[in-house]
Design an enzyme around this catalytic site. Structure first.
Site, mmCIF file in Angstrom:
data_model
loop_
_atom_site.group_PDB
_atom_site.id
_atom_site.type_symbol
_atom_site.label_atom_id
_atom_site.label_comp_id
_atom_site.label_asym_id
_atom_site.label_seq_id
_atom_site.Cartn_x
_atom_site.Cartn_y
_atom_site.Cartn_z
ATOM 1 N N ARG A 53 0.864 -1.181 0.000
ATOM 2 C CA ARG A 53 0.000 0.000 0.000
ATOM 3 C C ARG A 53 0.898 1.229 0.000
ATOM 4 O O ARG A 53 2.111 1.131 0.143
ATOM 5 C CB ARG A 53 -1.019 0.001 1.154
ATOM 6 C CG ARG A 53 -0.695 -0.734 2.409
ATOM 7 C CD ARG A 53 0.397 -0.117 3.214
ATOM 8 N NE ARG A 53 0.162 1.302 3.368
ATOM 9 C CZ ARG A 53 1.069 2.193 3.627
ATOM 10 N NH1 ARG A 53 2.332 1.840 3.775
ATOM 11 N NH2 ARG A 53 0.784 3.469 3.742
ATOM 12 N N ASP A 248 -1.939 10.566 -2.304
ATOM 13 C CA ASP A 248 -2.247 9.504 -3.278
ATOM 14 C C ASP A 248 -2.540 10.067 -4.655
ATOM 15 O O ASP A 248 -2.372 9.390 -5.665
ATOM 16 C CB ASP A 248 -3.422 8.665 -2.786
ATOM 17 C CG ASP A 248 -2.955 7.804 -1.632
ATOM 18 O OD1 ASP A 248 -2.890 8.320 -0.492
ATOM 19 O OD2 ASP A 248 -2.584 6.647 -1.882
#
Ligand code: MRU
Length: 369
Positions: A53, A248
């Site tokens: 992740r 992100d």
């Protein structure tokens, strides 16, 4: 980065077994488990279920995923239709981080130039490994540029520890080396500057308490884990000098999607006049969009991540239920911090204000004429 004296990365290609290997981050800090990604389904599962992740790391995993797609199905030629269908599956694994699409497309596009199967496979691996090395170097540069910000505060405090608050895990586990938000911190620490990190635990999956605390501890950086709700209080009491987070996806105008809760930290930082920086490699910019609230898709994850908490109990990793059975839960995984709340960006090319024109000054090739 070093773990107990041994160099480690969260992903690598093992040349002996010719396999993609990852640290399975679901079990850190209690167990360090290494997994092989042999099929495209392995890669998709690892991204979806967050064995890996963090934006730059899922970009790197997607990049190596294209190599895995090709190795898995040797049909002797260049089957673009199959490649594209599998690349689409890879890109669907998580919707918010820009790096995933960037990494997959970059390797896919490089391989399209080749028509012979063997050459294509070699090209995919070479390009994916290039992505990984470039991202590691980008993070090193982020550290170099961010150092000046910490040094400046340290000088103003006459060498007293600089207190930096961070959210989620934007460390080397989320990248390849150094991290994004943590790169300036590691660099400052390695230069002998006194730093202390407030680590937001980052519910529901506790990437701060589990991963950032583990990383910082392994490197010897002083840190304290806090609940997600403690940051505002610490800021009001002069206990935070600087906030640095990762992202992100960031728009060309500077709106920042990052782990849920980042927006509240930015609001509290603004109210307390504390600089709020976002560290990112250019692979995280979405150059096509300007309005983060409207145009960045926010991943909604399984409500069980809210209902249950994972931890170590009598030597075993266990999940325990927190909420009453049958209570509904909502689990948006990211939020958007508007550019107006961001003091600046720390990128591989330098530091800039969170405005489209200042971002374009650093990345002039992205200007729209
Ligand atoms: O859901 P995750 O753990 O993948 O979310 C990660 C983050 O929000 C990080 O802050 C972000 O990817 C920046 S990583 C350098």
């Amino acid at each position: 980065m070093k773990v107990d004296g041994k160099e480690m990365r969260p992903i690598w290609f093992d040349t002996v077994s010719e396999t993609v290997k990852i640290i399975d981050q679901r079990f850190l800090p209690h167990q360090l488990i290494i997994e092989d990604l042999k099929t495209v389904d392995d890669v998709i599962r690892a991204i979806k279920e967050m064995y890996v992740r963090g934006a730059p790391l899922i970009g790197a995993t997607g990049a190596l995923g294209v190599y895995v797609i090709l190795v898995q199905k040797n049909n002797g030629g260049a089957d673009n239709e199959y490649l594209d269908a599998q690349c689409r599956r890879l890109k669907d694994a998580r919707p918010t981080a820009m790096n995933l699409f960037w990494g997959v497309d970059r390797v896919r596009n490089a391989t399209l130039k080749e028509t012979e199967y063997d050459v294509r496979v070699k090209m995919a691996l070479a390009e994916a490994l290039k992505v990984i090395e470039e991202e590691a170097e980008n993070c090193r540069q982020i550290g170099r540029h961010g150092l000046a910000l910490i040094k400046d505060i340290s000088q103003r405090k006459n060498g007293k520890p600089v207190n930096i608050l961070t959210h989620c895990n934007a460390g080397w586990l989320a990248c390849i080396e150094y991290g994004t938000a943590t790169a300036p911190i590691y660099t400052a620490f390695d230069h002998g500057i006194a730093v202390h990190v407030w680590v937001d635990e980052t519910r529901p999956l506790n990437q701060g308490a589990r991963l950032t605390a583990w990383e910082l501890g392994k490197h010897g950086v002083p840190h304290t884990v806090i609940t997600d709700n403690a940051g505002g209080h610490l800021m009001q009491h002069g206990m935070v000098d600087l906030v640095i987070v990762g992202t992100d996806r960031t728009t060309r105008a500077g709106d920042v999607a990052n782990k849920i809760g980042t927006y509240l930290k930015a609001l509290a930082a603004k109210d307390n006049n504390i600089p709020f920086y976002v560290a990112l490699p250019s692979s995280t910019f979405d150059w096509r969009i300007t309005d983060g609230l409207k145009d960045i898709p926010i991943e909604e994850r399984n409500p069980d991540e809210i209902h249950f908490v994972q931890g170590l109990c009598r030597g075993k990793i266990q999940n325990v239920r927190v909420s009453p059975k049958d209570t509904p839960a909502a689990n948006p995984a990211f939020d958007v911090t508007p550019a107006s709340l961001v003091t600046g960006f720390i990128t591989e090319r330098g530091v800039c204000n969170a405005t489209e024109s200042d971002i374009m000054d650093l990345f002039p090739e992205k200007r729209i004429e």
